[in-house]
Design an enzyme around this catalytic site. Structure first.
Site, mmCIF file in Angstrom:
data_model
loop_
_atom_site.group_PDB
_atom_site.id
_atom_site.type_symbol
_atom_site.label_atom_id
_atom_site.label_comp_id
_atom_site.label_asym_id
_atom_site.label_seq_id
_atom_site.Cartn_x
_atom_site.Cartn_y
_atom_site.Cartn_z
ATOM 1 N N SER A 103 0.802 -1.142 0.163
ATOM 2 C CA SER A 103 0.093 0.121 0.164
ATOM 3 C C SER A 103 0.864 1.152 0.120
ATOM 4 O O SER A 103 1.634 1.544 -1.116
ATOM 5 C CB SER A 103 -0.965 0.058 1.185
ATOM 6 O OG SER A 103 -1.876 0.978 1.251
ATOM 7 N N ASP A 242 -2.364 6.455 -3.384
ATOM 8 C CA ASP A 242 -1.163 5.639 -2.953
ATOM 9 C C ASP A 242 -0.771 4.560 -3.671
ATOM 10 O O ASP A 242 -1.214 4.517 -4.838
ATOM 11 C CB ASP A 242 -1.508 5.293 -1.441
ATOM 12 C CG ASP A 242 -2.705 4.032 -1.410
ATOM 13 O OD1 ASP A 242 -3.271 3.905 -2.304
ATOM 14 O OD2 ASP A 242 -2.534 3.244 -0.324
ATOM 15 N N ASP A 244 -0.961 1.396 -4.096
ATOM 16 C CA ASP A 244 -2.083 0.384 -4.819
ATOM 17 C C ASP A 244 -3.469 0.971 -5.073
ATOM 18 O O ASP A 244 -4.140 0.337 -5.313
ATOM 19 C CB ASP A 244 -2.230 -0.623 -3.876
ATOM 20 C CG ASP A 244 -2.835 -0.596 -2.564
ATOM 21 O OD1 ASP A 244 -2.932 0.692 -1.851
ATOM 22 O OD2 ASP A 244 -3.427 -1.567 -2.014
ATOM 23 N N ASP A 246 -5.936 2.224 -3.497
ATOM 24 C CA ASP A 246 -7.071 2.118 -2.817
ATOM 25 C C ASP A 246 -7.407 3.398 -1.738
ATOM 26 O O ASP A 246 -8.403 3.133 -1.285
ATOM 27 C CB ASP A 246 -7.035 0.893 -2.176
ATOM 28 C CG ASP A 246 -6.224 0.808 -0.978
ATOM 29 O OD1 ASP A 246 -5.167 1.471 -0.653
ATOM 30 O OD2 ASP A 246 -6.070 -0.356 -0.137
#
Length: 447
Positions: A103, A242, A244, A246
């Protein structure tokens, strides 16, 4: 059972050290394959996505070996956002989805997140079952039943086309100038493509990953980079994702930063006015600002608070049948559209509000005045339990006493990094500083 591998969001750690080793990834893949390949047939499939970390190659290969060894067929998606994995798990009728990402963490960390066949992250029971399987001998498939692996070239395109469907048909972003910071991460291809196809003038940054620069001075954890570009280019909006994708943080045309609380406030009010917000409830975590809760109450709405982590938010939403939730950090969960936080779909919903109201971002990103809040993190060495120290406990109790009736205090260990987070809210900023810095000082003294 006591969980050793799974934390608040899958398995995470420093690459090439336990548990983020090739050996452990292989074992996790085999264990997940054994758990989900229940009938022994060769029709089971897994989709695997990843972000742009260098270690992703190693972990992807090891997971694939473990999964195929137990008879699972693997579909490799390449770099795609975490929410794309949730969507494609369900869309492609997979039995399991896996995202390789840490992440918002720096490149040296990595993680493995699992999604069930419904596209939602695994339950505690499933995670515990997989972890238990890793502790024993894992029965391999017979030679004729070993799984196959192949790459899916159009995974990103599938996600882009789906994301467009979350807008009212005909919505276009023509005339909007948007700075898009992809954090050198998983959305570096799909996010600019999505906005461009909708008609926006896109100014991309953070779209040159090299395996080591994910989240480095860019993305949602460093929104000032995007803010500076917005001011430099005269853009209408800045979108920062960010690693990833999400989570999302927004920047208005004046360079002001809007966090997840402000985004949720806007969506909750608009959805309530359109009779779309189920039961008038927004699900947020204990980290969300008290100003958000007061704003919701002022509009006849209600906040349900959960522990930190978008997984906890989603679980509470599903339990209550609610459709909007998220975190101050920028996870915005809209179960009408996605099974997990989705930075780009949240950004699209905000852009739709700009188009529909014909208002600038600055008029939509400040729904409430936040109560002064301070958050500080302290990194600790492995094996050190700062919160058990008498001096620290005494400082915490003193802080609670001083804040009684005037604010609130939250202290917790991060579920993804070796950090203790100290957060307080209070209208008296002098008291706020004293309380947070006093606790941090005591922890530093005994660390």
């Amino acid at each position: 059972m006591t969980r050793k591998l799974f934390g608040t969001d899958g398995v995470r750690g420093t690459a090439n050290t336990y548990p983020m080793t090739a050996e452990m990834a292989l074992k996790l893949g085999a264990a997940a394959g054994r758990h989900f390949r229940r009938d022994g047939s060769n029709g089971h499939r897994v989709v695997i996505g990843k972000d742009t970390r260098l270690s992703g190659y190693m972990i992807e290969t090891a997971l694939t070996a473990g999964l195929t060894s137990t008879g699972m067929n693997v579909l490799l998606l390449g770099p795609v956002p975490t929410p794309a994995v949730g969507y494609l798990t369900r869309s492609m009728r997979a039995d399991l989805g896996i995202m390789i990402s840490a992440s918002h963490n720096a490149h040296q960390d990595n993680g493995i997140k699992f999604f069930g066949p419904d596209g939602f992250k695994l339950s505690d029971a499933d995670e515990e079952a997989i972890e238990k399987i890793t502790e024993g001998e894992i029965a391999p498939a017979q030679p004729a039943n070993i799984g196959r692996a192949k790459r899916i070239d159009d995974a990103g395109g599938r996600y882009v086309e789906y994301a467009k469907t979350t807008l009212i048909r005909g919505t276009q972003l023509n005339g909007l100038r948007i700075v898009l910071d992809c954090a050198n991460g998983a959305a570096h291809r799909v996010a600019p493509q999505l906005l461009w196809e909708l008609g926006a003038d896109v100014i991309p940054i953070g779209t040159s990953p090299n395996g080591l620069n994910i989240n480095l001075d860019c993305g949602s954890t460093h929104p000032r980079t995007c803010a500076a570009k917005v001011l430099e280019t005269g853009a209408d909006l800045g979108i920062t994702l960010d690693g990833d994708a999400d989570r999302v943080i927004l920047i208005d045309e004046r360079g002001q930063i809007a966090d997840g609380d402000q985004i949720m406030a806007l969506f909750a009010r608009r959805w309530a006015e359109a009779d779309r917000l189920r039961d008038g409830v927004l699900v947020a975590t204990v980290m969300s600002n008290l100003g958000l809760e007061n704003f919701l109450q002022g509009h006849g709405l209600r906040m349900e608070r959960t522990a930190v982590g978008d997984r906890h938010v989603v679980e509470r939403m599903r339990q209550g049948g609610w459709n909007l939730g998220g975190e101050q950090s920028g996870h915005i969960v809209m179960t009408d559209y996605a099974t997990t936080g989705d930075g780009m779909i949240a950004a699209l919903q905000f852009l739709a509000a700009m188009v529909e109201t014909d208002r600038p971002a600055s008029m939509l990103t400040r729904s409430f005045e936040p109560v002064p809040q301070m958050l500080k993190n302290l990194r600790y060495a492995p094996g050190v339990d700062l919160l058990s120290k008498v001096e620290v406990q005494t400082a915490i109790e003193d802080a609670k006493s001083r804040l009684n009736g005037r604010g609130r205090l939250l202290i917790r260990k991060s579920g993804t990094e070796p950090l203790v987070r100290v957060m307080a809210e209070c209208d008296d900023e002098s008291l706020l500083n004293d309380v947070v810095n006093g606790i941090i000082a005591e922890m530093e003294a005994v660390a």
